[in-house]
Scaffold this motif. Structure first.
Motif, PDB file in Angstrom:
ATOM      1  N   GLY A  60       0.770  -1.603   0.026  1.00 20.86           N
ATOM      2  CA  GLY A  60      -0.338  -0.246   0.191  1.00 20.86           C
ATOM      3  C   GLY A  60       1.158   1.475  -0.078  1.00 20.86           C
ATOM      4  N   GLU A  61       0.704   2.580   0.988  1.00 27.12           N
ATOM      5  CA  GLU A  61       1.225   3.733   1.052  1.00 27.12           C
ATOM      6  C   GLU A  61       2.414   3.408   2.137  1.00 27.12           C
ATOM      7  OE1 GLU A  61       1.137   5.946   3.903  1.00 27.12           O
ATOM      8  OE2 GLU A  61      -0.029   3.938   4.286  1.00 27.12           O
ATOM      9  N   GLY A  62       2.645   2.222   1.936  1.00 24.42           N
ATOM     10  CA  GLY A  62       3.997   1.835   3.414  1.00 24.42           C
ATOM     11  C   GLY A  62       4.040   2.131   4.528  1.00 24.42           C
ATOM     12  N   GLU A  67       7.041   1.354   9.814  1.00 21.97           N
ATOM     13  CA  GLU A  67       7.616   0.593  10.725  1.00 21.97           C
ATOM     14  C   GLU A  67       8.055  -0.584  10.684  1.00 21.97           C
ATOM     15  OE1 GLU A  67       6.656   0.694  14.929  1.00 21.97           O
ATOM     16  OE2 GLU A  67       5.866   2.350  13.548  1.00 21.97           O
ATOM     17  N   LEU A  68       8.527  -1.557  10.014  1.00 17.06           N
ATOM     18  CA  LEU A  68       9.011  -2.532   9.501  1.00 17.06           C
ATOM     19  C   LEU A  68      11.031  -1.908   9.475  1.00 17.06           C
ATOM     20  CD1 LEU A  68       7.465  -4.839   7.202  1.00 17.06           C
ATOM     21  CD2 LEU A  68       7.881  -5.580  10.101  1.00 17.06           C
ATOM     22  N   ARG A  69      10.259  -0.667   9.217  1.00 11.44           N
ATOM     23  CA  ARG A  69      11.907   0.181   8.753  1.00 11.44           C
ATOM     24  C   ARG A  69      12.811   1.291  10.116  1.00 11.44           C
ATOM     25  NH1 ARG A  69      17.213  -0.454   7.240  1.00 11.44           N
ATOM     26  NH2 ARG A  69      17.784   1.817   5.938  1.00 11.44           N
ATOM     27  N   ARG A  70      11.850   1.057  11.332  1.00 11.17           N
ATOM     28  CA  ARG A  70      11.745   2.084  12.366  1.00 11.17           C
ATOM     29  C   ARG A  70      12.594   1.120  13.463  1.00 11.17           C
ATOM     30  NH1 ARG A  70       6.249   4.587  11.020  1.00 11.17           N
ATOM     31  NH2 ARG A  70       7.485   6.857   9.929  1.00 11.17           N
ATOM     32  N   ARG A  71      11.561  -0.577  13.285  1.00 12.81           N
ATOM     33  CA  ARG A  71      12.246  -1.802  14.262  1.00 12.81           C
ATOM     34  C   ARG A  71      13.335  -2.281  13.712  1.00 12.81           C
ATOM     35  NH1 ARG A  71       6.853  -4.508  16.469  1.00 12.81           N
ATOM     36  NH2 ARG A  71       5.336  -2.396  16.286  1.00 12.81           N
ATOM     37  N   LYS A  72      14.612  -1.227  12.925  1.00 16.43           N
ATOM     38  CA  LYS A  72      15.825  -1.765  12.427  1.00 16.43           C
ATOM     39  C   LYS A  72      16.391  -2.948  11.555  1.00 16.43           C
ATOM     40  CE  LYS A  72      16.924   1.557  15.147  1.00 16.43           C
ATOM     41  NZ  LYS A  72      16.816   2.761  15.105  1.00 16.43           N
ATOM     42  N   ALA A  73      14.981  -2.454  10.371  1.00 19.03           N
ATOM     43  CA  ALA A  73      15.299  -4.295   9.744  1.00 19.03           C
ATOM     44  C   ALA A  73      16.602  -3.316   8.609  1.00 19.03           C
ATOM     45  CB  ALA A  73      14.231  -4.030   8.489  1.00 19.03           C
ATOM     46  N   ALA A  74      17.265  -4.222   8.682  1.00 21.35           N
ATOM     47  CA  ALA A  74      17.920  -4.028   7.349  1.00 21.35           C
ATOM     48  C   ALA A  74      18.272  -3.095   6.166  1.00 21.35           C
ATOM     49  CB  ALA A  74      19.688  -5.287   7.616  1.00 21.35           C
ATOM     50  N   GLN A  75      16.577  -3.629   5.758  1.00 22.43           N
ATOM     51  CA  GLN A  75      16.991  -3.876   4.357  1.00 22.43           C
ATOM     52  C   GLN A  75      14.850  -3.820   4.000  1.00 22.43           C
ATOM     53  OE1 GLN A  75      19.187  -6.289   1.933  1.00 22.43           O
ATOM     54  NE2 GLN A  75      19.705  -4.658   0.563  1.00 22.43           N
ATOM     55  N   VAL A  76      14.019  -2.373   3.840  1.00 20.17           N
ATOM     56  CA  VAL A  76      12.933  -2.808   3.847  1.00 20.17           C
ATOM     57  C   VAL A  76      12.246  -2.640   1.837  1.00 20.17           C
ATOM     58  CG1 VAL A  76      10.908  -2.231   3.840  1.00 20.17           C
ATOM     59  CG2 VAL A  76      12.005  -2.151   6.149  1.00 20.17           C
TER      60      VAL A  76
END
Length: 260
Positions: A60-62, A67-76
């Motif tokens: 969708g619009e992300g 939130e996944l990136r803010r939770r420190k995923a290396a790449q999204v």
């Protein structure tokens, strides 16, 4: 031939729906019903996220990608079939860069990813837009792109929910009658409200629980999934009784986690 035509028509209507309404989905904080009753629980099932290579399928619009990136995923990576949704996601990425890559794509063809490239695939309310055959194709691709031990987390409308209440505020799918089994693979319109009183139009291609678990098996998942039935909680009602109370004690969504 009829099966192929149905798939094309379903995809086209979904694309049109979200191209036309993409801006209505943009938000930085929880506002729609499922932002409270589903997404926090899905994200919890995704943990641990830190240093993971993550695909948000049907992004969708992300909202969840961010939130996944803010939770420190290396790449999204965010993929959605709607150009309007991807444009909205990229606009927010430009204004507040998080290092997320978005692109228009199809959930049944993930050829841009190598075998075993990803640690986690997330699909939040994607499969209610896919037929049974498309769901099986999509899950096969997810198995392929996940590394051994990688996880797949997804949410769906609870298959029984549309048949348990009338079409009414603040969430419904307009099914025809009570044909839970006979209406498999049929598409129905729905609506989900925001707390500000506006609403979002949604869709459901109805599948049974058996259809989902068969699809996981056909795709090649062999481990026992973790399943959570999501509903309105006392905390939701304390936050906004008039909004959440009409759905009290109903099975709204399912969140499922399974490892490769």
């Amino acid at each position: 031939m009829q099966s192929d035509t149905t798939i094309i028509n379903n995809e086209t209507s979904t694309v049109d729906l979200y191209n036309n309404t993409a801006n209505s989905w943009v938000r930085e904080q929880a506002i729609s019903l499922s932002d409270f009753t589903a997404r926090p629980f899905v994200l919890q099932l995704c943990e641990p996220i830190s240093q993971m290579r993550v695909l948000d399928l049907g992004c969708g619009e992300g909202y969840c990608s961010r939130e996944l990136r803010r939770r420190k995923a290396a790449q999204v990576y965010g993929i959605d079939i709607s150009q309007g949704m991807i444009d909205a996601a990229n606009f927010q990425e430009t204004n507040n860069p998080l290092g997320i890559t978005y692109e228009v794509g199809c959930a049944t063809n993930l050829s841009q990813f190598n075998d075993g490239e990803l640690d986690l695939v997330v699909a939040v309310f994607l499969f209610n837009y896919l037929t049974i055959a498309q769901t099986q194709e999509c899950m096969r691709e997810i198995v392929r792109v996940l590394q051994p031990g990688g996880r797949f987390v997804f949410s769906i409308p609870h298959p029984s929910f549309p048949y348990m209440r009338e079409a009414a505020y603040p969430f419904y799918f307009q099914v025809d009658g009570s044909g839970y089994f006979s209406q498999r693979d049929q598409q129905f319109a729905g609506r989900i409200w925001k707390r500000d009183g506006s609403w979002l139009n949604v869709q459901l291609i109805h599948k049974t629980l058996e259809d989902y678990f068969n699809s996981l098996n056909i795709a090649g998942f062999t481990k026992m999934p973790m399943l959570k039935e999501l509903r309105v909680t006392p905390e939701h009602i304390a936050l906004d009784e008039s909004f959440f109370r009409p759905l009290e004690d109903l099975p709204l969504h399912l969140a499922i986690q399974i490892s490769k």
